[in-house]
Write a protein that holds these residues in place. Structure first.
Motif, PDB file in Angstrom:
ATOM      1  N   ILE A  81       0.826  -1.207   0.000  1.00  0.00           N
ATOM      2  CA  ILE A  81       0.000   0.000   0.000  1.00  0.00           C
ATOM      3  C   ILE A  81       0.862   1.259   0.000  1.00  0.00           C
ATOM      4  O   ILE A  81       0.579   2.216  -0.732  1.00  0.00           O
ATOM      5  CB  ILE A  81      -0.942  -0.001   1.220  1.00  0.00           C
ATOM      6  N   ARG A  82       1.909   1.260   0.805  1.00  0.00           N
ATOM      7  CA  ARG A  82       2.710   2.468   0.975  1.00  0.00           C
ATOM      8  C   ARG A  82       3.769   2.653  -0.111  1.00  0.00           C
ATOM      9  O   ARG A  82       4.209   3.787  -0.364  1.00  0.00           O
ATOM     10  CB  ARG A  82       3.398   2.471   2.354  1.00  0.00           C
ATOM     11  N   LYS A  83       4.184   1.550  -0.775  1.00  0.00           N
ATOM     12  CA  LYS A  83       5.297   1.660  -1.713  1.00  0.00           C
ATOM     13  C   LYS A  83       5.004   1.095  -3.106  1.00  0.00           C
ATOM     14  O   LYS A  83       5.231   1.765  -4.118  1.00  0.00           O
ATOM     15  CB  LYS A  83       6.527   0.958  -1.124  1.00  0.00           C
ATOM     16  N   VAL A  84       4.519  -0.136  -3.170  1.00  0.00           N
ATOM     17  CA  VAL A  84       4.383  -0.796  -4.467  1.00  0.00           C
ATOM     18  C   VAL A  84       3.304  -0.151  -5.336  1.00  0.00           C
ATOM     19  O   VAL A  84       3.534   0.148  -6.517  1.00  0.00           O
ATOM     20  CB  VAL A  84       4.110  -2.306  -4.290  1.00  0.00           C
ATOM     21  N   GLU A  85       2.122   0.071  -4.765  1.00  0.00           N
ATOM     22  CA  GLU A  85       1.042   0.672  -5.560  1.00  0.00           C
ATOM     23  C   GLU A  85       1.396   2.086  -6.008  1.00  0.00           C
ATOM     24  O   GLU A  85       1.185   2.437  -7.185  1.00  0.00           O
ATOM     25  CB  GLU A  85      -0.263   0.641  -4.761  1.00  0.00           C
ATOM     26  N   PRO A  86       1.971   2.934  -5.137  1.00  0.00           N
ATOM     27  CA  PRO A  86       2.402   4.254  -5.610  1.00  0.00           C
ATOM     28  C   PRO A  86       3.490   4.159  -6.686  1.00  0.00           C
ATOM     29  O   PRO A  86       3.510   4.968  -7.618  1.00  0.00           O
ATOM     30  CB  PRO A  86       2.936   4.933  -4.339  1.00  0.00           C
ATOM     31  N   LEU A  87       4.388   3.181  -6.555  1.00  0.00           N
ATOM     32  CA  LEU A  87       5.419   2.997  -7.583  1.00  0.00           C
ATOM     33  C   LEU A  87       4.786   2.689  -8.933  1.00  0.00           C
ATOM     34  O   LEU A  87       5.204   3.221  -9.966  1.00  0.00           O
ATOM     35  CB  LEU A  87       6.369   1.860  -7.194  1.00  0.00           C
ATOM     36  N   GLN A  88       3.792   1.830  -8.938  1.00  0.00           N
ATOM     37  CA  GLN A  88       3.127   1.478 -10.190  1.00  0.00           C
ATOM     38  C   GLN A  88       2.536   2.709 -10.855  1.00  0.00           C
ATOM     39  O   GLN A  88       2.600   2.858 -12.083  1.00  0.00           O
ATOM     40  CB  GLN A  88       2.047   0.422  -9.927  1.00  0.00           C
ATOM     41  N   ARG A  89       1.999   3.623 -10.060  1.00  0.00           N
ATOM     42  CA  ARG A  89       1.449   4.862 -10.621  1.00  0.00           C
ATOM     43  C   ARG A  89       2.571   5.745 -11.164  1.00  0.00           C
ATOM     44  O   ARG A  89       2.429   6.383 -12.213  1.00  0.00           O
ATOM     45  CB  ARG A  89       0.659   5.622  -9.555  1.00  0.00           C
ATOM     46  N   ALA A  90       3.695   5.774 -10.448  1.00  0.00           N
ATOM     47  CA  ALA A  90       4.823   6.605 -10.882  1.00  0.00           C
ATOM     48  C   ALA A  90       5.408   6.113 -12.205  1.00  0.00           C
ATOM     49  O   ALA A  90       5.805   6.907 -13.056  1.00  0.00           O
ATOM     50  CB  ALA A  90       5.896   6.617  -9.797  1.00  0.00           C
ATOM     51  N   LEU A  91       5.467   4.798 -12.374  1.00  0.00           N
ATOM     52  CA  LEU A  91       6.086   4.219 -13.567  1.00  0.00           C
ATOM     53  C   LEU A  91       5.172   4.238 -14.783  1.00  0.00           C
ATOM     54  O   LEU A  91       5.646   4.119 -15.917  1.00  0.00           O
ATOM     55  CB  LEU A  91       6.503   2.765 -13.287  1.00  0.00           C
TER      56      LEU A  91
END
Length: 238
Positions: A124-134
């Motif tokens: 929730i805190r890292k992987v999902e935001p990373l997916q949005r960033a990429l």
């Protein structure tokens, strides 16, 4: 699109052979203009890479994942980097609804209770935001180094990430910590002072602690878990 990108990985590996990290970043910035991105946690390696990008004024977006549980020292380095290079590092945050539901159901420190809870928190805190960033990008620059863990020792410098459908480039893969310190000192690059206190791999405050000389690089991350679960999922391989 992913097939084309994967096919380009071998071509890029040959093209980058013999280039310095600075030269390689400049080459890739030209090849992937508008679709190249660099992640930063403000670690030693990420700060060196950011310096190479920003001092050359390369058209590469730098972003960070603000989990909401970072050290105050990390926020200081973030601010100081923006000031020194007259830049604005882009922030990605956890989805508010997901984090609210998780913390309400499990509690604010439930990651200590089980590996499952910890990995859910990391997602929730890292992987999902990373997916949005990429999303929408074709090449991702990371600060992964072979020293980080035995699993990373065999990484190629440029590879295709099937999980995120993106090419990954690790410009400092074979650098040592002493190499990083030398460049930081020579150029006055802002760095996280927790590194001076035994913190090697710095993530969220509740999940990071200092290590002793001779300890494994990842010993300070999720130290209450066994050694088989020392990743958060940002660099999962498929």
């Amino acid at each position: 699109m992913s097939g084309n990108l994967e096919h380009r990985t071998a071509e890029l590996s040959a093209a980058l052979s013999g280039l310095s990290p600075e030269q390689a970043l400049a080459y890739l910035a030209n090849e992937f203009e508008g679709k190249i991105i660099c992640s930063s946690s403000f670690s030693w390696e990420d700060q060196v890479i950011s310096h190479m990008i920003l001092s050359q004024k390369l058209p590469i977006k730098i972003f960070t994942l603000d989990t909401g549980r970072l050290f105050s020292e990390t926020y200081y380095v973030w601010s100081r980097t923006n000031e020194m290079y007259s830049t604005n590092i882009e922030a990605y945050y956890p989805n508010a609804s997901l984090i609210e539901e998780f913390v309400t159901a499990k509690g604010p420190n439930s990651f200590y209770d089980s590996v499952e809870n910890r990995k859910s928190c990391c997602y929730i805190r890292k992987v999902e935001p990373l997916q949005r960033a990429l999303k929408g990008n074709e090449l991702w620059i990371t600060g992964l180094r072979a020293e980080h863990s035995p699993e990373r020792g065999d990484l190629p410098q440029i590879e295709f990430d099937h999980t995120n459908n993106i090419i990954k480039f690790h410009p400092l893969l074979h650098w040592s910590t002493d190499d990083l310190r030398a460049v930081i000192n020579q150029n006055g690059i802002p760095y996280n002072t927790l590194h001076d206190k035994g913190f090697v791999s710095i993530g969220c405050q509740p999940c990071t602690r200092a290590i002793m000389p001779g300890d494994d690089f990842r010993a300070g991350r999720w130290w209450w878990e066994d050694k088989t679960s020392k990743e958060c999922g940002l660099h999962a391989h498929s």
